[in-house]
Design a protein around this motif. Structure first.
Motif: not given
Lengths: 621, 621
Positions: B473, B504, B508, B511-512, B514-515, B517-518, B520
Motif C-alpha cells: 500500500a 507504480f 499498470c 496513471d492507472w 489504484s494503489v 490513488i488510494s 492519495e
C-alpha cells in the motif's frame, strides 16, 4: 481382463464408455469429456418442473440454489399469463413487435439458438434445452457479441451447470508490450486452454489492439471500457456522453463482455477508511476519485439503463466489476466489499429487466476459510448469476508465485460456486506477464478448474484422469505423456534422467517400482486395462524443439547432453534381446549402474490364491 | 496516523503488536509469528479441566476432537489413581524404577522437557505446558532422537495445535544422485523452509548418506527402514531379525522418525483387485509381495511391539505408513484405504501403550470433495495422532506440475486437520527432483502450510501478510521484497520490466495505479502505516547474482540487458528534481514513452469531506 467399466467407484462415467478424443493437445474445454447421455440424478433440481429445470451440480460443497432467478426480474412490458409456472417460457408474452436479440431474450421466448446448440456440443453432459433453461434463469451466460460471431468466435458458456472456465488477461500497458505481442499472447493463451481473454490494455494503440484480438480470437473477448474512456484525459473529465460513446463503439467492434464498476457508490467511500490497502481495482479507484472530485453518484450506476440498452443491441454480456475487491487478506470480506455486493445484486436485477446477460466479478484476496461464505453470499445476493472470480490468493507473502497462491483459492471458489476463474500469473503484483507467465498462469488455472469439476462430479470429467492413471499403471510412458496436459514438459522431465521408456522410471529405479510390482499380481486390474498395454520397451523418441527448450531453461544438462537427447531417435540404441526389454540405458547413468538396474527377469505373475488359503488353481477374485 | 492495531478485523493479532523479526530470509517456521500471550479462546477445549488441556484451533473447517486420546492407551503397568481425572499426569503412577525416555513418557509424568521448552519458543502462541499436554494426549509429536540431539537438531513439533509443517523428501536412487548431492539438497531444503527431511535413498551408499544427513541437519530426519532392509536381497528373503537389526541400527544412528508399513494386512490384498493402479507405496507393495510369497501376515505388524521397544529406547517417532494409499483419483477413499486406516488406528494404540510417539501417514491422490472426510476419518480412527499427508493431488493429468496439483489438496488437508504436509515436486511421477525442483516443491508447500494456518486462525500468523500488504500500500518496493518469501524472485521479476522503485509498477503504469490513488485519499489509512513509508523514489539497487540467474533462466532479456541491471547500482541514474521523484526510467522502455508515464505531479491529497456534504475542514472519519 479388466473392462473400463468395472471400477464401481467411477460414478461419473457414462454407461457407454469411450476413450476421450484427446491426446496431449491442451486447448478447448471439451477435450476432457466423453459424449453420452446425461445421467447424474443429483444434477436435476429436486422438485423442479422436470429435467428441463436443470441446475448446478449438487455437491456437498455447492451452496443451495438461490430463491430467485432471472424469471423474477422480467422486463416491465412482458406479461405473465400463468403465474404458477412463471419460470417457463410458456407463461410469458413478449410485447408486440418484440424481436429477441440477446441469448437471454431468446431463452425467455423458449428458443434454442445456434449458440446454445454449440454450447451443448461443448458440454456433453448438458442438452441444448438445459443450456437454454439455465440461460433463461440467469445462471448461465453465452458471451457472444453478434458482431464477434461474424469472425471466428466459437460460442461457449459460463455458468455453474457447465464446466469451470478460465480467463486469461492480457493487454499492453504504457510501459510494456505492443499489439502484435498481444495477438501472439492471445494465441498462446488459447493454446494453453484459456476459455475467454480479457484485453486490459492501457497503453499502445488501444483501438487497434482490441480490433486485432476480436478478429483473431476463437474465445470471447472482454474489456474494461473505462480504460479507453480516460486515455488522453483526466478521470475527472469523464462525462456520461463519453461513457456511452465508448460503450457503443466497443459493442460495435464486437467485444463480448464488459467489466463495468457500477457497484461502488459515494456512500461506500468512507467504508474504505481503515482498509490496509484501500481500493486495488483500477476501475473502482478511478470512479471513486471521480465521485470525490464531482461530489456526485457513480455515473456508471446512474446511467446503467442507458448502458444496458446499448449492450442489448449487440448482445454484450455484463461482467459487473467489483471496484471494492480486497487487495490483501486483511481487507477481505469486509463491510465495504459486502456493501458493494448488495449494490451489484441490484444492478443484476436491473440488467435482467433490460434483457442483458449478466455475470458478476469477485474478490482477489480471501483467506481459505472465508471462500465458501463469499461464494454463498454472491449466489444469494446476485440470484445465481455466474460468478467470475480473480484467484483469490490465500496468502499475500509469496509475490513471484501468485499463480500458485491464487489457484488454491480458485479451486475452492469454483468448488463452492464460482463459474469462471480469472487467472493470475507469476508476475502479478510486480510486472506485466511475459509469454511464459501466460502459460504458467493458464496451467495453474486449468488445474484449478479441472480439480473443481472433478470434485463437483460433473459427468465425464474424471475420465481423463482415470485414463492417465491406466497409462501410468501400465507403465505406458508414451500414452502417459500423450494424455498429460503439458506432455512436452512431462516428457522432457522424464528424459532428463532416463531416456528409455521402460518399466520403471528414475524416481525409484527398477527394483523399487511399486507400479511394476502391482502389475505383477496376477489377479489385479492394475496395469492391464485394454488399449493401455505398453508393448515392448522402447527407446524414448528423442526430444522435440519445445522439449529441448524446456530442459535448456532448467539448466541441469549441458547443451551437448540436450543435443544427444534430441538426436537419439536417429541413434542406434536397440533392444538387447528378444524379450522386448531394452537395456536400461541412459546417456547420463554410469554403464555399470545402468546394467544393475536393468530388468533381469520378465514379469512374474504372482498368484495370490495361496495367501488366501485356496488352491493355486482357484481364482479367488 | 494509522496504528497497526486499528484494523478491527485482525483478530489474530496479539495485543502487543510488534513487527515480526523477519526479512526475506525464508527458513524456519517461527519467522512468521510474533511473540505474545496466547489469547484465542477458541483454542481452549470447551469444558476441559482448564487451559492446560489445550487442543487444536477450533475453526469451521476443523473436525471436532476425537473422543479418545493417548491417555486412553496407557501402558499396562501404569496405575490410575484418579479415574475422573485420568487425562492428567497427576492421576497416574508409573511402575517402580520407571525412567522416562520418550517425549510422550515425560509428558505423561507431567515433565516439561528442554525440547518442549524450545518448541514453545518456536510456536509463540503455545506455552510449554500446552505443548506438554498436547504431547501427552498424543495429538503432538516432537521427533527428536536422543542420538540426533547430540548434533545440530533444533527441536520442533508436529501437531494440529501448532503451525502446519512441511517435509521435503530427498535421497539417492539407483539411477541418480550421490551423498554429497543429498547433503547439498538438505541445506537447500532447509533454506526454503522444510521443517523435516526424509531420506528416501534406495541407491548409493545408504548408510553414509543417512549418517551425513543426520550430522548436518537442523531438522528431524525421517527414513523408511525397509529400503535398507532389502538392499542386496530380495524382498522374499526379509526376516524379523533383519527388520529388528535395521531398525536398531538406524535408531542408534539418530533417525528421528520411521515410516513403517505395518497397516497393510494379508486380508487387504484382495481389496486391491479393482484398483486402477494397485499399490503405489513402495513399502506397501514390497510387503504385499512378501505376504503373498510367504502366505504369512505382515511381519511389521506381527513384530510391532518389538519394533516399538527399540524405537522407545532412542525416542524414535512412528510415522505409520499407508501402504495402501491411492495412486490415482479413481482409487481414493476406497475400501482398501479405509481398511488399512482402521488397522493403523490399532497400531497407534499399541505404540502408545509402549510409550512411543506416533504420527500417521495419509493419501496422495484425493478429489477435493473427499479431503475433509479423509481428515475426519483419520482424526477419529487414530484418536487425533498427527496426520502427515502426501499432497494430495486433486487431479492426475498435469505431470510436470504436481507441486501445484498437490499443494491445492495439501492446503485443504491442513485446513481440515493434517499437521504436516509432505511436499511433491514438479518431477513427481516422472523422475528424481533436481535442486530447483526441491525449491519449487518447498515453496508450493510453504504456501499451502501458511495459507492453511491463516485460515485456521493460528494467532499471529497473518501479521506477516498484513505487513506485506502495508508495504504494498505504501508502494515501498524494498520492504515489499524484503518481506516476500522469495524476495530474489520478486525483485528480479519487478526489475525485468522497470528498474526504478517508484510509485507504480510496470503492470499498470503511473496513471492507472489504484494503489497510488488510494494513497492519495487523505483520510484513508491505505499506504500510511508507521514505518512503511517508501521515502523518496529510489533507483532499484541492481541485481544480485541470484536475481541475475533468475532472469537468465526466464530467457526474456539478453545477457547484456541483465548485466546492465546488475551493474546499475553503480550507475549514474539520479532523481531528476528535488521532489524526490526519479524519472520513470527503464533501460527497456522507449525514452519518450518513459517520459509519458513519469509522474507529472506530486501526490495530491484528496479530501473526501465535500463528497459527504461536509465542509472541507471537517474531518469526517
Amino acid at each position: 481382463m479388466i473392462q473400463p467399466n468395472d471400477n464401481p467407484k467411477s460414478e461419473s462415467r457414462n454407461a457407454d464408455y469411450v476413450l476421450p478424443p484427446i491426446g496431449g493437445n491442451p486447448g478447448t474445454s471439451e477435450n476432457v469429456t466423453t459424449p453420452g447421455s446425461f445421467a447424474n440424478p443429483a444434477c436435476i433440481k429436486p422438485g423442479s418442473a422436470g429435467a428441463s429445470t436443470f441446475s448446478s451440480p449438487n455437491s456437498t460443497g455447492m451452496p443451495s440454489l438461490p430463491t430467485k432467478t432471472a424469471w423474477d426480474f422480467m422486463p416491465a412490458d412482458w406479461t405473465c399469463t400463468d403465474l404458477e409456472n412463471y419460470e417457463r417460457a410458456e407463461a410469458w408474452q413478449a410485447p408486440e413487435g418484440f424481436t429477441a436479440v440477446t441469448q437471454l431474450e431468446h431463452a425467455r421466448l423458449g428458443t434454442i439458438t445456434p449458440q446454445m446448440q454449440r454450447v451443448a456440443e461443448r458440454e456433453p453432459h448438458l442438452t441444448a434445452e438445459q443450456v437454454r433453461d439455465e440461460v433463461a434463469a440467469g445462471r448461465m451466460v453465452i458471451p457472444a457479441n453478434i458482431n464477434h460471431l461474424k469472425y471466428k468466435l466459437d460460442p461457449m458458456c459460463i455458468g455453474r451447470a457447465s464446466k469451470t472456465k478460465i480467463n486469461a488477461n492480457m493487454g499492453a500497458s504504457p510501459v510494456s508490450s505492443s499489439t502484435d505481442e498481444e495477438v501472439e499472447k492471445l494465441h498462446w493463451a488459447e493454446r494453453w486452454g484459456a476459455d475467454t481473454v480479457m484485453d486490459l490494455s492501457t497503453g499502445g494503440d488501444l483501438d487497434a489492439t482490441r480490433e486485432a484480438l476480436i478478429q483473431n480470437s476463437n474465445t470471447p473477448i472482454g474489456t474494461v471500457p473505462i480504460y479507453s474512456m480516460i486515455i488522453g484525459r483526466k478521470i475527472e473529465d469523464l462525462t456520461p456522453e463519453i461513457v456511452l460513446d465508448t460503450v457503443k463503439h466497443q459493442a460495435e467492434q464486437g467485444v463480448d463482455y464488459f467489466t463495468i464498476h457500477a457497484g461502488i457508490l459515494k456512500s461506500h467511500i468512507k467504508l474504505a477508511k481503515n482498509r490496509l490497502i484501500g481500493l486495488v481495482s483500477r476501475g473502482g479507484s478511478l470512479l471513486a476519485k471521480w465521485m470525490l472530485q464531482h461530489n456526485e453518484e457513480n455515473l456508471m450506476n446512474t446511467h446503467w439503463e442507458a448502458i444496458c440498452d446499448i449492450m442489448r443491441e449487440h448482445d454484450v454480456t455484463f461482467s459487473i466489476g467489483d471496484g471494492c475487491r480486497p487487495g490483501g487478506l486483511a481487507d477481505a470480506t469486509d463491510e465495504l466489499q459486502l456493501a458493494e455486493l448488495v449494490e451489484i445484486g441490484k444492478l443484476t436485477e436491473r440488467a435482467w429487466r433490460r434483457g442483458v446477460q449478466v455475470m458478476v466479478e469477485g474478490p482477489g484476496h480471501v483467506p481459505l476459510d472465508q471462500i465458501e461464505f463469499n461464494m454463498k453470499a454472491q449466489r444469494q445476493i446476485c440470484h445465481g448469476a455466474p460468478f467470475y472470480v480473480l484467484g483469490p490468493l490465500v496468502t499475500d507473502v509469496f509475490p513471484g508465485y501468485d499463480h500458485i497462491t491464487s489457484c488454491i483459492g480458485a479451486t475452492n471458489a469454483a468448488y463452492h460456486g464460482a463459474s469462471m476463474l480469472c487467472y493470475v500469473t507469476p508476475k502479478e503484483h510486480v510486472g506485466l506477464p511475459k509469454k511464459d507467465d501466460v502459460k504458467q498462469g493458464c496451467i495453474a488455472y486449468k488445474i484449478a478448474a479441472h480439480g473443481a469439476d472433478i470434485a463437483l462430479g460433473i459427468p465425464g470429467v474424471r475420465d481423463w484422469d482415470d485414463d492417465l492413471t491406466r497409462a501410468r499403471a501400465a507403465l505406458n510412458w508414451k500414452k502417459h505423456f500423450d494424455l498429460a496436459f503439458d506432455g512436452d514438459t512431462a516428457r522432457a522431465f522424464h528424459d532428463e534422467d532416463l531416456d528409455v521408456d521402460t518399466d520403471f522410471c528414475a524416481m525409484c529405479g527398477h527394483d523399487w517400482c511399486s507400479v511394476r510390482i502391482s502389475k505383477e499380481i496376477q489377479e489385479w486390474a492394475s496395469g492391464k486395462a485394454d488399449g493401455f498395454d505398453r508393448g515392448k520397451t522402447k527407446k524414448s523418441p528423442g526430444l522435440t524443439p519445445e522439449q529441448q527448450q524446456i530442459l535448456e531453461q532448467r539448466g541441469h544438462l549441458s547443451p551437448e547432453e540436450i543435443h544427444k537427447l534430441a538426436a537419439k531417435a536417429k541413434g542406434k540404441l536397440t533392444a538387447k534381446d528378444d524379450s522386448g526389454k531394452a537395456s536400461c540405458h541412459s546417456d547420463y547413468v554410469d554403464p555399470d549402474e545402468a546394467k544393475e538396474v536393468a530388468p533381469k527377469e520378465t514379469l512374474v505373475q504372482l498368484n495370490t490364491a495361496e495367501a488366501h488359503g485356496l488352491s493355486k488353481n482357484d481364482s479367488i477374485i
